[in-house]
Motif scaffolding. Structure first.
Motif, short mmCIF file in Angstrom:
data_model
loop_
_atom_site.label_atom_id
_atom_site.label_comp_id
_atom_site.label_asym_id
_atom_site.label_seq_id
_atom_site.Cartn_x
_atom_site.Cartn_y
_atom_site.Cartn_z
N MET A 43 38.28 29.17 31.15
CA MET A 43 38.99 30.45 31.01
C MET A 43 38.49 31.17 29.74
O MET A 43 38.15 30.52 28.77
CB MET A 43 40.49 30.21 30.90
CG MET A 43 41.30 31.50 30.81
SD MET A 43 43.01 31.22 30.40
CE MET A 43 43.62 30.71 32.00
N ALA A 44 38.45 32.43 29.79
CA ALA A 44 38.00 33.17 28.61
C ALA A 44 38.93 34.35 28.36
O ALA A 44 39.52 34.89 29.29
CB ALA A 44 36.58 33.69 28.82
N VAL A 45 39.08 34.70 27.12
CA VAL A 45 39.81 35.90 26.76
C VAL A 45 38.81 36.87 26.16
O VAL A 45 38.06 36.51 25.25
CB VAL A 45 40.92 35.60 25.72
CG1 VAL A 45 41.57 36.88 25.26
CG2 VAL A 45 41.95 34.66 26.31
N ILE A 46 38.74 38.04 26.72
CA ILE A 46 37.79 39.04 26.23
C ILE A 46 38.57 40.16 25.57
O ILE A 46 39.56 40.63 26.13
CB ILE A 46 36.98 39.63 27.41
CG1 ILE A 46 36.24 38.52 28.15
CG2 ILE A 46 36.00 40.68 26.91
CD1 ILE A 46 35.70 38.95 29.48
N GLY A 47 38.14 40.55 24.41
CA GLY A 47 38.88 41.64 23.80
C GLY A 47 38.17 42.23 22.60
O GLY A 47 37.25 41.63 22.07
N ARG A 48 38.60 43.38 22.21
CA ARG A 48 38.09 43.99 21.00
C ARG A 48 39.28 44.59 20.26
O ARG A 48 40.38 44.65 20.79
CB ARG A 48 37.05 45.08 21.30
CG ARG A 48 37.61 46.34 21.89
CD ARG A 48 36.56 47.42 21.97
NE ARG A 48 35.86 47.59 20.72
CZ ARG A 48 36.36 48.20 19.65
NH1 ARG A 48 37.57 48.68 19.70
NH2 ARG A 48 35.65 48.32 18.55
N ALA A 49 39.04 44.92 19.03
CA ALA A 49 40.05 45.58 18.20
C ALA A 49 41.17 44.64 17.78
O ALA A 49 41.28 43.51 18.23
CB ALA A 49 40.63 46.81 18.89
N THR A 50 41.99 45.15 16.91
CA THR A 50 43.13 44.40 16.42
C THR A 50 44.22 44.39 17.47
O THR A 50 44.53 45.40 18.06
CB THR A 50 43.65 45.05 15.12
OG1 THR A 50 42.64 44.90 14.14
CG2 THR A 50 44.92 44.41 14.64
N THR A 51 44.78 43.25 17.70
CA THR A 51 45.77 43.13 18.76
C THR A 51 47.15 43.54 18.26
O THR A 51 47.41 43.59 17.06
CB THR A 51 45.84 41.70 19.26
OG1 THR A 51 46.28 40.88 18.16
CG2 THR A 51 44.50 41.21 19.74
N ALA A 52 48.02 43.76 19.22
CA ALA A 52 49.41 44.09 18.87
C ALA A 52 50.02 42.95 18.06
O ALA A 52 50.77 43.18 17.11
CB ALA A 52 50.21 44.32 20.15
N THR A 53 49.66 41.74 18.41
CA THR A 53 50.23 40.59 17.71
C THR A 53 49.87 40.62 16.23
O THR A 53 50.71 40.39 15.36
CB THR A 53 49.69 39.28 18.32
OG1 THR A 53 49.87 39.35 19.73
CG2 THR A 53 50.42 38.09 17.77
N ALA A 54 48.60 40.92 15.95
CA ALA A 54 48.16 40.92 14.56
C ALA A 54 48.85 42.02 13.75
O ALA A 54 48.97 41.92 12.53
CB ALA A 54 46.65 41.09 14.48
N LEU A 55 49.27 43.06 14.41
CA LEU A 55 49.92 44.16 13.70
C LEU A 55 51.44 44.07 13.75
O LEU A 55 52.13 44.96 13.30
CB LEU A 55 49.48 45.49 14.32
CG LEU A 55 47.99 45.81 14.16
CD1 LEU A 55 47.60 46.99 15.02
CD2 LEU A 55 47.66 46.10 12.71
#
Lengths: 395, 348
Positions: A1-13
């Motif tokens: 399984m992979a998680v693909i993403g960019r930018a700062t996530t809602a969680t981090a903010l």
């Protein structure tokens, strides 16, 4: 399984709290689930709403049971009690953390019923936390007067760590910083002292413990949005995901998806210079950010959505009504309601109406689950949990 | 200018870029006002921004701010754009002036140490190798190793005679007149180029963005075109603890897949014990013209990187980027080596 993403996530903010509260005043027995609240949150997702109360309570408990020990293993022990009468799911946040929102404070280190004297201590130069502002919010939010605000100047923070609490955290083995904070705290008369979050995931418990021991006072972090606790939670979650065998492909944007009939086969992702095609058997689109569920919006509708998919702006955050005028502008309304359209079981819906049976949407990529709704990350994580369960169960 | 005004107009003031900026982290906001101020706010006040020339040249163009920006704003590009707008020869920093002088004199960003190519071109082969200034003139082992590895895997290689600097350092300091001149010179020398391979992520991304070419970084070429099965490594003599630095321009301007290739190759080398340092993608300070402009900032960032590598017990730090190797190599606290040079040592 992979998680693909960019930018700062809602969680981090975020404030780093995973909470899902029912409105105050409704008292249910521990094993009963507040369906009114849950319906508002998860409607129209059949796979949640259609279940028996015990089943949903079980799923909430499973999520909490999965999350908390793993986060603790990563150095982020979370406080909170699932069986509290007012909460459906909660980890409240780490033990030393307290939100300025009293809903998230009750299980943290700040027990307002104790009537002990409280002070908030800001560090000059660390702009993320203003004790005067926080004290006035405390006053208006919980009716608690007499919370004093102080500022202190800590040379190391002033000169080297200005603005960036994460770097203070990274260098928290720098003992003069701790010593200065300790000395400043000792000078205060109050019994409970709130400070800005400055210690990172690896040092946080130890350093806060040292401060309490050295000063003889109870210390808590005043958690505000866009501050370090969200980064801690994000880091811990990423480590948990990696440990569970999930690959994290960061810095990539999904730009296209190939599908035939109701089955998708691959997604095209783009870095700054290259495009790559990634084949998959199942995929969950769950990347989120501060607003708009991981999607960029223009004023009226989502922008930059993966081309074959359909946007959804139909759901308002559960704590707000569609007619809520406090949202102010159409742009903000659009950002808060924007997501990717799904059917009731979290399957993605394409522009021409095809429902893809192996692509799911979860978390803040769903309409109405953006961070600024004030409902915490509970809904985001719960829908992700159920969507992932659906993905695993279906073939 | 107009494009960037439009593109950076969606800032939601979340502070993520400020929080992640490595230069703010080491130097403080009193010295460097950060990506949001310089990339998002500054372009709107361009007539007044000449005063910030010192400040804006401290950005290492690590692309971390863009990576974390929830609004997907091209902040580093905006910063480079501002540098271009405010560039003026009299105001150049001392180190940047040296780059420009070297370009004028040698057509390389650094003073050549090897006056002749150590490996002669074999004539026009299928693959053109572009050495890059740092790998050729500052750390010639990178050049030799790259040619060596490509030769060992049977690549029909040629090197364009009289190649000049690609221009990437000039883009970083805002000197577009010289940049255009170099591009024109190179393009005539690249005729009949075929596939292009470079050792330097900076050259790779610059050739893509400014030459409209499709070069591959050596790691991409080895993994995608040659294939792992053709990389045969010597049996190990002793186990060595190796940490891998993720160069900014490799993972954030070319793509994160390249570092996966590096790990795949390392996993095949006998005797390599990989150790993962904290935040391997943190900037080492080697980019953006900061080594030349503000060597103290570059050194502070490099010190932090080395500390993290030592903390996990690494005996050797590998970096698939000549600029990173050059900057990190200024410290002698840990052995630092360019990735392909290490591969060359271990290949049969």
């Amino acid at each position: 399984m992979a998680v693909i993403g960019r930018a700062t996530t809602a969680t981090a903010l975020s404030t780093g709290c995973v909470t899902l509260y029912r409105p105050p005043g409704i008292v249910l027995s521990p094993l009963r689930t507040d369906f009114e609240m849950l319906n508002r949150l998860v409607s129209p997702f059949n796979s949640i709403v259609g279940q028996e109360p015990e089943s949903i309570a079980g799923a909430l408990n499973e999520l909490r049971g999965f999350l908390m020990p793993r986060l603790e293993e990563q150095g982020l022990p979370m406080s909170g009690d699932f069986n509290q009468s007012h909460c459906l799911i909660s980890n409240i946040g780490s033990p030393y953390s307290c939100s300025i929102n009293p809903r998230y404070s009750e299980n943290g280190r700040l027990d307002l019923s104790e009537r002990k004297t409280i002070a908030l201590l800001g560090f000059l130069g660390l702009r993320g936390f203003d004790p005067d502002l926080a004290a006035s919010i405390f006053k208006s939010a919980v009716g608690r007067r007499g919370i004093r605000a102080y500022w202190t100047q800590i040379p190391e923070i002033r000169e080297r760590y200005d603005v960036s609490p994460s770097e203070v955290a990274a260098r928290s083995d720098h003992s003069p910083v701790e010593e200065h904070i300790g000395r400043s705290i000792k000078e205060l008369d109050e019994e409970i002292i709130g400070i800005p979050p400055i210690f990172g995931l690896s040092q946080y418990q130890k350093k806060m413990g040292h401060l309490e021991r050295d000063t003889g006072k109870r210390i808590f972090e005043v958690v505000t949005p866009l501050s370090l606790p969200g980064h801690r939670l994000q880091t811990a979650l990423e480590r948990v995901a990696a440990r569970e065998g999930c690959r994290l492909l960061k810095g990539l944007t999904a730009i296209d998806m190939e599908f035939s009939g109701n089955h998708a086969s691959s997604v095209t992702v783009r870095s700054r210079s290259r495009e790559q095609r990634i084949t998959f058997s199942k995929m969950i689109l769950a990347s989120g950010n501060l607003v708009s569920g991981g999607l960029v919006t223009n004023v009226d509708e989502p922008d930059q959505i993966v081309p074959p998919l359909q946007a959804d702006t139909g759901r308002m955050p559960s704590t707000l009504s569609v007619s809520d005028t406090s949202l102010g502008s159409q742009a903000l309304r659009s950002a808060m309601t924007t997501g990717i359209r799904t059917d009731a079981d979290f399957h993605v819906v394409c522009k021409k109406g095809e429902v893809l049976d192996n692509v799911f949407v979860a978390g803040s990529a769903l309409s109405g689950f953006s961070l600024p709704t004030g409902v915490g990350l509970g809904g985001v994580m719960f829908t992700s949990w159920i969507a992932a369960e659906n993905a695993m169960e279906e073939g | 200018m107009k494009d960037h005004l439009i593109e950076t107009s969606g800032c939601i003031k979340c502070g993520a870029c400020i929080n992640e900026c490595p230069v703010i982290a080491t130097e403080g906001v009193q010295r460097f006002s950060g990506p949001r101020n310089l990339g998002v706010d500054a372009p709107r006040f361009l007539p007044d921004i000449g005063a910030t020339v010192d400040n804006i040249m401290m950005c290492t163009t690590c692309w971390r701010c863009e990576e974390v920006c929830p609004a997907n704003l091209p902040v580093p590009e905006a910063i480079l754009h501002v540098r271009r707008q405010i560039f003026s020869a009299p105001n150049m920093l001392h180190g940047h002036r040296r780059i420009a002088e070297n370009i004028d004199k040698y057509r390389r960003s650094v003073e050549p140490r090897n006056t002749h190519d150590q490996v002669s071109p074999r004539g026009k082969g299928e693959v053109m190798y572009f050495p890059g200034c740092i790998g050729k003139e500052r750390i010639p082992s990178i050049y030799e190793s790259s040619v060596g590895v490509l030769g060992k895997v049977g690549t029909d290689l040629w090197i364009p005679e009289g190649w000049v600097c690609c221009g990437a350092p000039l883009e970083k300091i805002g000197d577009w007149d010289r940049l255009r001149m170099l591009r024109e010179e190179n393009m005539t020398r690249f005729e009949g180029r075929g596939e292009i391979v470079t050792s330097c992520p900076g050259c790779t991304s610059h050739l893509i963005a400014h030459y409209n070419l499709e070069p591959l970084h050596t790691l991409e070429f080895l993994y995608e075109d040659i294939g792992m099965s053709r990389l045969r490594f010597k049996p190990n003599e002793r186990t060595i603890r190796v940490a891998l630095h993720h160069p900014c321009h490799l993972v954030r301007t070319i793509g994160p897949h390249v570092i996966d290739y590096a790990y795949s190759i390392l996993n095949e080398i006998p005797g390599v014990k990989l150790v993962e340092m904290e935040d391997p993608g943190a900037c080492c300070g080697g980019g953006g013209g900061v080594v030349a402009g503000y060597p103290d900032i570059a050194l502070n960032l490099a010190t932090e990187k080395m500390r993290k590598a030592r903390e996990v017990g690494a005996e050797l730090l590998l970096a698939p980027c000549p600029f990173c190797v050059l900057n990190l190599g200024r410290l002698d606290s840990l052995e630092i080596m360019e990735f392909i040079s290490f591969v060359n040592e271990r290949l049969e």
